[in-house]
Design a protein around this motif. Sequence first.
Motif, short mmCIF file in Angstrom:
data_model
loop_
_atom_site.label_atom_id
_atom_site.label_comp_id
_atom_site.label_asym_id
_atom_site.label_seq_id
_atom_site.Cartn_x
_atom_site.Cartn_y
_atom_site.Cartn_z
N SER A 99 -10.67 -4.26 -2.76
CA SER A 99 -11.85 -4.31 -1.83
C SER A 99 -13.04 -4.10 -1.68
O SER A 99 -14.15 -4.48 -1.00
N THR A 104 -11.52 -11.26 -0.58
CA THR A 104 -10.50 -10.31 -0.50
C THR A 104 -9.64 -10.83 -0.02
O THR A 104 -8.37 -9.92 0.27
N SER A 105 -9.53 -12.18 0.38
CA SER A 105 -7.79 -12.67 0.45
C SER A 105 -6.91 -12.80 -0.50
O SER A 105 -5.81 -13.47 0.09
N ILE A 107 -6.16 -10.50 -1.71
CA ILE A 107 -5.70 -8.49 -0.83
C ILE A 107 -4.03 -8.78 0.01
O ILE A 107 -4.42 -9.00 1.14
N ASN A 108 -3.71 -9.45 -0.34
CA ASN A 108 -2.30 -9.13 0.09
C ASN A 108 -1.07 -8.74 -0.54
O ASN A 108 -0.11 -9.24 -1.65
N THR A 110 2.02 -7.05 -1.85
CA THR A 110 3.70 -7.67 -1.65
C THR A 110 4.61 -5.90 -2.20
O THR A 110 5.81 -5.90 -2.67
N HIS A 112 5.13 -1.67 -2.60
CA HIS A 112 4.34 -0.74 -1.62
C HIS A 112 5.23 0.86 -2.14
O HIS A 112 6.35 0.72 -2.25
N PRO A 125 5.25 -4.49 6.43
CA PRO A 125 5.98 -5.27 6.17
C PRO A 125 7.13 -5.73 6.18
O PRO A 125 7.63 -5.18 4.66
N VAL A 128 8.28 -6.80 1.81
CA VAL A 128 8.03 -6.22 1.01
C VAL A 128 9.42 -5.15 0.21
O VAL A 128 9.72 -4.93 0.37
#
Length: 137
Positions: A99, A104-105, A107-108, A110, A112, A125, A128
């Motif tokens: 962050s 910050t694109s 930041i996704n 995949t 958790h 989501p 993931v």
Amino acid sequence: MTYPIEGACQCGGVKYRLLAAPLKVMACHCKACQKLSTSAFSITALVRASDIEFEGEMAEWSRLADSGNTNGAKFCPTCGNRIYHFNPADPDIIKLKPSTLSDTSVINPTVHVWVSEKQDWFTLPEGVTAFPKQAQS
């Protein structure tokens, strides 16, 4: 995405350049990361140490993780922003707090981890990879 991407803490005392895409972006739902982020989870981008350049003074703090590994943290001594985490036993990988990036694109998440401790109101989501505790290497 075009690299490098610039990043900095809130006050600008620590700056960096991410030279290549992260190896992986993860969201951690453990209670320690909830405290760190003051939110439901903390986001980490795993990057090669050779793919990032830092400038500015950073302070350091560490704790013993549930895994038995040392979880070190580097942060700005002025504004307190966490810049990255690291395991001294694995110096080639940096756990960047993305962050702080200007774009910050990237930041996704995949993956958790520690979803056994996630907030009940948060829904993972679809699609993931999720682990009840720490991800297995």
